[in-house]
Motif scaffolding. Structure first.
Motif, mmCIF file in Angstrom:
data_model
loop_
_atom_site.group_PDB
_atom_site.id
_atom_site.type_symbol
_atom_site.label_atom_id
_atom_site.label_comp_id
_atom_site.label_asym_id
_atom_site.label_seq_id
_atom_site.Cartn_x
_atom_site.Cartn_y
_atom_site.Cartn_z
ATOM 1 N N TYR A 43 1.051 -1.093 0.211
ATOM 2 C CA TYR A 43 -0.075 0.270 0.262
ATOM 3 C C TYR A 43 0.904 1.440 0.076
ATOM 4 O O TYR A 43 0.256 2.659 0.212
ATOM 5 C CB TYR A 43 -0.429 -0.234 1.486
ATOM 6 C CG TYR A 43 -2.287 -1.226 1.100
ATOM 7 C CD1 TYR A 43 -3.013 -1.639 0.022
ATOM 8 C CD2 TYR A 43 -1.944 -2.351 2.482
ATOM 9 C CE1 TYR A 43 -3.470 -2.167 0.195
ATOM 10 C CE2 TYR A 43 -3.122 -2.648 1.983
ATOM 11 C CZ TYR A 43 -3.699 -3.314 0.963
ATOM 12 O OH TYR A 43 -4.408 -4.359 0.780
ATOM 13 N N VAL A 46 -0.492 4.021 -2.190
ATOM 14 C CA VAL A 46 -2.112 5.195 -2.279
ATOM 15 C C VAL A 46 -2.866 5.429 -1.756
ATOM 16 O O VAL A 46 -1.334 6.422 -0.795
ATOM 17 C CB VAL A 46 -2.604 3.410 -1.367
ATOM 18 C CG1 VAL A 46 -4.286 3.690 -1.359
ATOM 19 C CG2 VAL A 46 -2.602 1.900 -1.893
ATOM 20 N N GLN A 48 -5.688 7.399 -1.459
ATOM 21 C CA GLN A 48 -6.721 6.685 -1.013
ATOM 22 C C GLN A 48 -7.343 5.800 0.224
ATOM 23 O O GLN A 48 -7.047 4.430 -0.553
ATOM 24 C CB GLN A 48 -8.130 7.521 -1.925
ATOM 25 C CG GLN A 48 -9.538 7.362 -1.253
ATOM 26 C CD GLN A 48 -10.511 8.216 -2.161
ATOM 27 O OE1 GLN A 48 -10.336 7.965 -3.357
ATOM 28 N NE2 GLN A 48 -10.765 8.370 -1.367
ATOM 29 N N LEU A 49 -7.154 5.933 1.296
ATOM 30 C CA LEU A 49 -7.734 4.788 2.393
ATOM 31 C C LEU A 49 -9.183 3.750 1.306
ATOM 32 O O LEU A 49 -10.063 4.426 1.268
ATOM 33 C CB LEU A 49 -7.777 5.800 3.557
ATOM 34 C CG LEU A 49 -8.164 4.070 4.847
ATOM 35 C CD1 LEU A 49 -6.445 2.632 4.941
ATOM 36 C CD2 LEU A 49 -9.095 4.641 5.929
ATOM 37 N N ASN A 50 -8.722 3.029 1.986
ATOM 38 C CA ASN A 50 -10.478 1.951 0.979
ATOM 39 C C ASN A 50 -10.528 0.576 2.095
ATOM 40 O O ASN A 50 -9.354 0.554 2.859
ATOM 41 C CB ASN A 50 -10.398 1.298 -0.193
ATOM 42 C CG ASN A 50 -9.024 0.163 -0.031
ATOM 43 O OD1 ASN A 50 -8.522 -0.490 0.399
ATOM 44 N ND2 ASN A 50 -8.065 0.216 -1.059
ATOM 45 N N ARG A 51 -11.843 -0.228 2.543
ATOM 46 C CA ARG A 51 -11.935 -0.836 3.511
ATOM 47 C C ARG A 51 -10.990 -2.164 3.721
ATOM 48 O O ARG A 51 -10.549 -2.667 4.319
ATOM 49 C CB ARG A 51 -13.321 -1.291 2.905
ATOM 50 C CG ARG A 51 -13.959 -2.506 3.698
ATOM 51 C CD ARG A 51 -14.801 -2.961 3.579
ATOM 52 N NE ARG A 51 -15.629 -3.847 4.595
ATOM 53 C CZ ARG A 51 -14.890 -4.990 5.127
ATOM 54 N NH1 ARG A 51 -13.970 -5.190 4.532
ATOM 55 N NH2 ARG A 51 -15.836 -5.359 5.875
#
Length: 85
Positions: A43, A46, A48-51
């Motif tokens: 990550y 990345v 943007q944070l995702n689930r």
């Protein structure tokens, strides 16, 4: 003279056992750190944070009465060990 050599042999055997124990300890630490690094590096770029990231990296999120957040990461202890070296 023979006693002197036997003492040296005994001492060197102890040194070898000590070095082997240290090596095993380092191998165990590496085995603990490797999954953390693999997950973290997955990550690294990345934006943007995702689930999926949240589930893999975060153990617990606490919301306090004053609306502050406390985030406990799954690999927090390992990160502390690496950062403090």
């Amino acid at each position: 003279m023979k006693a002197s050599f036997e003492e040296k042999i005994t001492h060197l055997k102890q040194v070898i056992r000590h070095i082997q124990a240290e090596l095993e300890e380092q191998r165990n630490k590496r085995d603990i750190v490797a999954p953390y690094l693999n997950t973290f590096l997955e990550y690294k770029n990345v934006k943007q944070l995702n689930r999926a990231m949240l589930v893999e990296l975060v153990e617990k999120i606490s919301i306090h009465e004053d609306k502050n957040l406390t985030i406990e990461f799954k690999f927090g202890d390992i990160y502390e060990q690496i950062a403090n070296k």
